[in-house]
Design an enzyme around this catalytic site. Structure first.
Site: not given
Ligand code: FRU
Length: 509
Positions: A46, A48-49, A65, A105-106, A179-180, A231, A313
């Site tokens: 998997w 993501n970001d 991620q 996280f990001s 975050r991020d 985010e 998402w």
């Molecule tokens: C965005 C997010 C971020 C977070 C990450 C977690 O897609 O929700 O805000 O840091 O993914 O995987």
């Protein structure tokens, strides 16, 4: 974020050894149905970001991620890939593992050339990652301070990382979504500026040493789109006609113009402390359903190169791939353009994409009165190619990618409504999530009589850049057989002054 981090809380922290070898890419791997051939996707599991995107020592770093145990979201790590040309990627061992402070996280990464952090040793310039530690235990216990900002550094070009012993460096004041961090060097005041997503607005912080952060200001409570959580922000200057403007990117989930996750942005001024938007418009960097968490590379000089996660998402955890899940968009170069409604961003695929161009078919002055079948011309392209049309006078048209099972993806321009569209209602598998099938639109921002459109087509995705990238859309799709036929239909006597079809070589071979 709409999906719930909570259901995963029972999972123990994991420390596994890196499973991805730096060689052995290509060949048999990266051949599965739906596997992107010209986009980055992980060898397995998997993603993501995009995270920590930074250019250093002639190398583009892409962290992301990553959950290295499954093809659904889980305890987050930072995976790592690098590239010399933004197109060919080499996946490297995992950069950051979860620890006692939580999941990783990001966040972003910077080149600390002046060693302001003191992490540099023996003259080696440190790469510093600034990320969110997400503590699943704190979240489970109902606390509101389970997301905090932390540091890690690398003295070997991003290969291995050491977490800072003083983590976290920025403590949560009691905002659940905190975050991020995206950090940039603000040269004028010789300080670092952190742009942080704080639930429904942005908070700016500054530090001279990356460790002691001071709050500068807040932005956005009453500006922009608020259909979901803010985010993954980004802040950077861009020039238009010699004048500098500041772009503030804010990803939003849900609440995008076509449902679910999307990237909005603001244009204005930033004085090292405060962001002031030039107007109250909500702008979208990509109107399609499948560009999210997009931000830009640091340390690229005057070029601003953007990359997003090519999913949403709403269904990212359910899309029908088996070994790996989700990919990134093509890197895109951003520029500012003046249109009738104000100043906006134009996105175009980076010029480096031409490095994998293969054969080219060029047609000039083609009149489309009904349907122009281009299937014989794209048969050799194996499902990955660029289609570019130039039109002296824009009229309505539909580009159709299809297969013999009557599955079709439609992309085009609706002249009556003045909007571009992507329709994947009949493009194959859609039943894994109720909102996946659909028709998505983007307004035409250009007012020019002439028009152009570029489609970057991969096995299971299309990116649309219309009018020099003023209207941009990204969508993924899952046909039961490749959509290897191509046609263009127009009932309006569309005159295509130039039509180019360009094959793309797989980046995994
Ligand atoms: C965005 C997010 C971020 C977070 C990450 C977690 O897609 O929700 O805000 O840091 O993914 O995987």
């Amino acid at each position: 974020m709409k999906r719930n981090f909570k259901y995963l809380l029972g999972l123990a922290f994991i420390t596994i050894s890196a499973t991805v070898s730096t060689q052995a890419q290509g060949n048999k791997e990266y051949q599965e149905q739906y596997r992107p051939q010209v986009h980055f996707s992980p060898k397995q599991h998997w993603i993501n970001d995009p995270n920590g995107m930074v250019y250093f020592n002639h190398t583009y770093h892409l962290f992301f991620q990553y959950y290295p145990k499954d093809i659904v979201w889980g305890p987050m790590h930072w995976g790592h890939a690098e590239s010399k040309d933004l197109i060919h990627w080499k996946q490297l061992p995992i950069a950051l593992y979860p620890d006692s402070l939580g999941y990783i996280f990001s966040g972003s990464a910077v080149v600390d050339s002046n060693n302001t952090s003191g992490f540099g040793k023996k003259g080696k310039i440190p790469l510093v990652a600034i990320f969110t530690h997400h503590d699943p235990k704190g979240e489970k216990e109902g606390k509101d301070n389970f997301q905090n900002e932390s540091l890690a550094y690398s003295l070997d070009n991003g290969t291995t990382w050491t977490k800072y012993s003083g983590n976290p460096v920025l403590k949560n004041p009691g905002i659940k979504d905190f975050r991020d961090p995206k950090v940039m060097w603000y040269a004028r005041q010789k300080k670092w500026v952190m742009t942080l997503a704080t639930k429904d607005h942005i908070t700016f912080y500054s530090a001279t040493d990356l460790k002691n952060w001071k709050k500068e200001s807040e932005f956005g409570l009453t500006e922009g789109a608020h259909g979901g959580v803010w985010e993954c922000p980004d802040l950077f200057p861009l020039k238009l006609n010699g004048k500098t403007y500041w772009v503030l990117i804010v990803n939003l989930n849900p609440g995008g113009p076509n449902g679910g996750s999307a990237t909005q942005y603001f244009i204005g001024q930033f004085n090292g402390s405060k962001f002031t938007p030039m107007d109250t418009q909500t702008r979208w960097l990509d109107y399609g359903p499948d560009e999210y968490a997009g931000i830009t590379w640091g340390n690229t000089g005057n070029r601003k190169i953007f990359l997003g996660w090519m999913s949403n998402w709403e269904y990212a955890n359910q899309v029908p791939t088996e070994k790996w899940r989700n990919a990134m968009t093509i890197p895109r170069e951003l520029s500012l353009k003046q249109v009738k409604s104000g100043i906006v961003i134009a996105s175009t695929p980076v010029k480096e994409l031409s490095g994998i161009h293969t054969q080219n078919v060029l047609l000039k002055n083609v009149q489309v009165n009904k349907t122009l079948d281009l299937s014989p011309k794209v048969n050799g392209f194996k499902g990955q190619y660029i289609l570019k049309l130039n039109m002296v006078q824009l009229k309505g048209y539909t580009i159709k990618l299809s297969n013999k099972r009557a599955e079709e993806l439609l992309i085009g321009y609706n002249a009556a409504k003045g909007e571009y569209f992507i329709d994947r209602t009949k493009a194959g598998k859609t039943d894994f999530q109720k909102n996946f099938a659909g028709r998505f639109t983007a307004p035409r921002l250009s007012t020019a009589k002439s028009s152009d459109i570029t489609l970057v087509i991969d096995k299971a995705s299309v990116e649309v850049f219309a009018d020099g990238g003023l209207s941009t859309m990204t969508a993924i799709y899952f046909p039961n057989a490749d959509l290897s036929d191509l046609s263009i239909t127009s009932t309006d006597k569309l005159n295509i002054s130039g039509l180019a079809l360009t094959g793309l070589q797989s980046i995994w071979k």
